[in-house]
Design a protein around this motif. Sequence first.
Motif, PDB file in Angstrom:
ATOM      1  N   ALA A  21       0.833  -1.214   0.000  1.00 42.51           N
ATOM      2  CA  ALA A  21       0.000   0.000   0.000  1.00 42.51           C
ATOM      3  C   ALA A  21       0.859   1.253   0.000  1.00 42.51           C
ATOM      4  CB  ALA A  21      -0.942  -0.001   1.207  1.00 42.51           C
ATOM      5  N   ASP A  22       1.947   1.257   0.775  1.00 42.78           N
ATOM      6  CA  ASP A  22       2.856   2.408   0.789  1.00 42.78           C
ATOM      7  C   ASP A  22       3.440   2.651  -0.602  1.00 42.78           C
ATOM      8  OD1 ASP A  22       2.543   2.723   3.576  1.00 42.78           O
ATOM      9  OD2 ASP A  22       4.273   1.426   4.011  1.00 42.78           O
ATOM     10  N   ALA A  23       3.850   1.579  -1.252  1.00 42.25           N
ATOM     11  CA  ALA A  23       4.446   1.692  -2.591  1.00 42.25           C
ATOM     12  C   ALA A  23       3.417   2.204  -3.600  1.00 42.25           C
ATOM     13  CB  ALA A  23       5.018   0.351  -3.026  1.00 42.25           C
ATOM     14  N   ILE A  24       2.214   1.668  -3.548  1.00 46.61           N
ATOM     15  CA  ILE A  24       1.159   2.104  -4.473  1.00 46.61           C
ATOM     16  C   ILE A  24       0.818   3.569  -4.223  1.00 46.61           C
ATOM     17  CG2 ILE A  24      -1.270   1.811  -5.104  1.00 46.61           C
ATOM     18  CD1 ILE A  24      -0.840  -1.237  -4.577  1.00 46.61           C
ATOM     19  N   THR A  25       0.726   3.964  -2.968  1.00 49.44           N
ATOM     20  CA  THR A  25       0.433   5.357  -2.620  1.00 49.44           C
ATOM     21  C   THR A  25       1.525   6.279  -3.150  1.00 49.44           C
ATOM     22  OG1 THR A  25      -0.807   4.703  -0.659  1.00 49.44           O
ATOM     23  CG2 THR A  25       0.037   6.965  -0.716  1.00 49.44           C
ATOM     24  N   ALA A  58      -2.307  -8.215  -7.470  1.00 50.77           N
ATOM     25  CA  ALA A  58      -3.738  -7.898  -7.569  1.00 50.77           C
ATOM     26  C   ALA A  58      -4.654  -9.057  -7.209  1.00 50.77           C
ATOM     27  CB  ALA A  58      -4.079  -7.373  -8.960  1.00 50.77           C
ATOM     28  N   LEU A  59      -4.371 -10.246  -7.665  1.00 52.07           N
ATOM     29  CA  LEU A  59      -5.256 -11.385  -7.408  1.00 52.07           C
ATOM     30  C   LEU A  59      -4.733 -12.299  -6.297  1.00 52.07           C
ATOM     31  CD1 LEU A  59      -6.247 -12.241 -11.090  1.00 52.07           C
ATOM     32  CD2 LEU A  59      -7.492 -10.868  -9.407  1.00 52.07           C
ATOM     33  N   SER A  60      -3.789 -11.811  -5.506  1.00 53.58           N
ATOM     34  CA  SER A  60      -3.210 -12.640  -4.447  1.00 53.58           C
ATOM     35  C   SER A  60      -4.159 -12.832  -3.266  1.00 53.58           C
ATOM     36  CB  SER A  60      -1.903 -12.022  -3.940  1.00 53.58           C
ATOM     37  OG  SER A  60      -2.163 -10.824  -3.215  1.00 53.58           O
ATOM     38  N   GLY A  61      -5.136 -11.928  -3.122  1.00 56.23           N
ATOM     39  CA  GLY A  61      -6.058 -12.011  -1.995  1.00 56.23           C
ATOM     40  C   GLY A  61      -5.466 -11.463  -0.708  1.00 56.23           C
ATOM     41  N   ALA A  64      -3.035  -5.136   0.980  1.00 58.65           N
ATOM     42  CA  ALA A  64      -1.946  -4.248   0.567  1.00 58.65           C
ATOM     43  C   ALA A  64      -1.300  -3.561   1.765  1.00 58.65           C
ATOM     44  CB  ALA A  64      -2.461  -3.210  -0.426  1.00 58.65           C
ATOM     45  N   GLU A  65      -2.109  -3.296   2.792  1.00 60.03           N
ATOM     46  CA  GLU A  65      -1.599  -2.595   3.968  1.00 60.03           C
ATOM     47  C   GLU A  65      -0.668  -3.463   4.812  1.00 60.03           C
ATOM     48  OE1 GLU A  65      -4.834  -2.589   3.052  1.00 60.03           O
ATOM     49  OE2 GLU A  65      -4.988  -0.505   2.422  1.00 60.03           O
ATOM     50  N   SER A  66      -0.855  -4.762   4.793  1.00 53.34           N
ATOM     51  CA  SER A  66      -0.039  -5.622   5.657  1.00 53.34           C
ATOM     52  C   SER A  66       0.976  -6.481   4.900  1.00 53.34           C
ATOM     53  CB  SER A  66      -0.947  -6.529   6.500  1.00 53.34           C
ATOM     54  OG  SER A  66      -1.700  -7.386   5.650  1.00 53.34           O
ATOM     55  N   GLU A  71       8.108  -8.629  -0.867  1.00 53.39           N
ATOM     56  CA  GLU A  71       7.619  -9.921  -1.340  1.00 53.39           C
ATOM     57  C   GLU A  71       7.152  -9.878  -2.799  1.00 53.39           C
ATOM     58  OE1 GLU A  71       4.753 -11.732   1.274  1.00 53.39           O
ATOM     59  OE2 GLU A  71       5.957 -11.282   3.062  1.00 53.39           O
ATOM     60  N   TYR A  72       6.890  -8.697  -3.311  1.00 53.85           N
ATOM     61  CA  TYR A  72       6.367  -8.575  -4.674  1.00 53.85           C
ATOM     62  C   TYR A  72       7.235  -7.722  -5.596  1.00 53.85           C
ATOM     63  CZ  TYR A  72       2.199 -10.955  -3.164  1.00 53.85           C
ATOM     64  OH  TYR A  72       1.324 -11.910  -2.693  1.00 53.85           O
ATOM     65  N   MET A  73       8.294  -7.142  -5.070  1.00 53.41           N
ATOM     66  CA  MET A  73       9.171  -6.319  -5.913  1.00 53.41           C
ATOM     67  C   MET A  73       9.963  -7.203  -6.863  1.00 53.41           C
ATOM     68  SD  MET A  73      12.253  -5.303  -3.333  1.00 53.41           S
ATOM     69  CE  MET A  73      13.465  -6.542  -2.834  1.00 53.41           C
ATOM     70  N   SER A  74      10.442  -6.608  -7.929  1.00 54.94           N
ATOM     71  CA  SER A  74      11.369  -7.284  -8.829  1.00 54.94           C
ATOM     72  C   SER A  74      12.752  -7.125  -8.221  1.00 54.94           C
ATOM     73  CB  SER A  74      11.326  -6.648 -10.218  1.00 54.94           C
ATOM     74  OG  SER A  74      10.040  -6.787 -10.770  1.00 54.94           O
ATOM     75  N   GLN A  75      13.369  -8.239  -7.876  1.00 50.23           N
ATOM     76  CA  GLN A  75      14.660  -8.191  -7.185  1.00 50.23           C
ATOM     77  C   GLN A  75      15.836  -8.063  -8.138  1.00 50.23           C
ATOM     78  OE1 GLN A  75      14.941 -11.633  -4.691  1.00 50.23           O
ATOM     79  NE2 GLN A  75      13.309 -10.967  -3.335  1.00 50.23           N
ATOM     80  N   TYR A  76      15.713  -8.629  -9.306  1.00 49.81           N
ATOM     81  CA  TYR A  76      16.819  -8.615 -10.252  1.00 49.81           C
ATOM     82  C   TYR A  76      16.646  -7.423 -11.177  1.00 49.81           C
ATOM     83  CZ  TYR A  76      17.167 -13.172  -8.191  1.00 49.81           C
ATOM     84  OH  TYR A  76      17.251 -14.186  -7.275  1.00 49.81           O
TER      85      TYR A  76
END
Length: 145
Positions: A21-25, A58-61, A64-66, A71-76
């Motif tokens: 959520a922080d990243a999206i904001t 988006a479809l992970s269920g 976003a706040e927690s 866990e979802y960033m592109s690391q490479y």
Amino acid sequence: MSILKLCDQSPAFVSINASVADAITMMIDRHAGAVAVVEENHVVAGMFSERDVMRKFALSGRSAESTPVREYMSQYVVMGSPETTPAEALQVMIESRHRHLPIVDSDGKLLGVISIRHVLEAQVDLLTEQLRRSEEDRSASNTIQ
């Protein structure tokens, strides 16, 4: 031209401990398609983009706040340096299929983020100026005759 002149004045970034959520904001507030994810010492750990939101989260269920952005960033992530030319940056972004390229110093610390849009806007500005000069030259030569 220094690639840093094409980047936004201050790059959009979040801490590696931030939530999705922080990243999206941050992306919404900065009108950015991606944010750099940085460690405590400002070293780039990854990138989190609109594509990551759509394709991974988006479809992970999950909330976003927690959910940690790490866990979802592109690391490479391919990175550029202040010596990277706009043409080189564009080529790297096209080849790697990323629309954003973090620009880092020799220690990996974030200096800026360039996007394909930044490079293209600079080229459009250059072309517009060349066209304006050409039209002025033509107008001046027609006046002299």
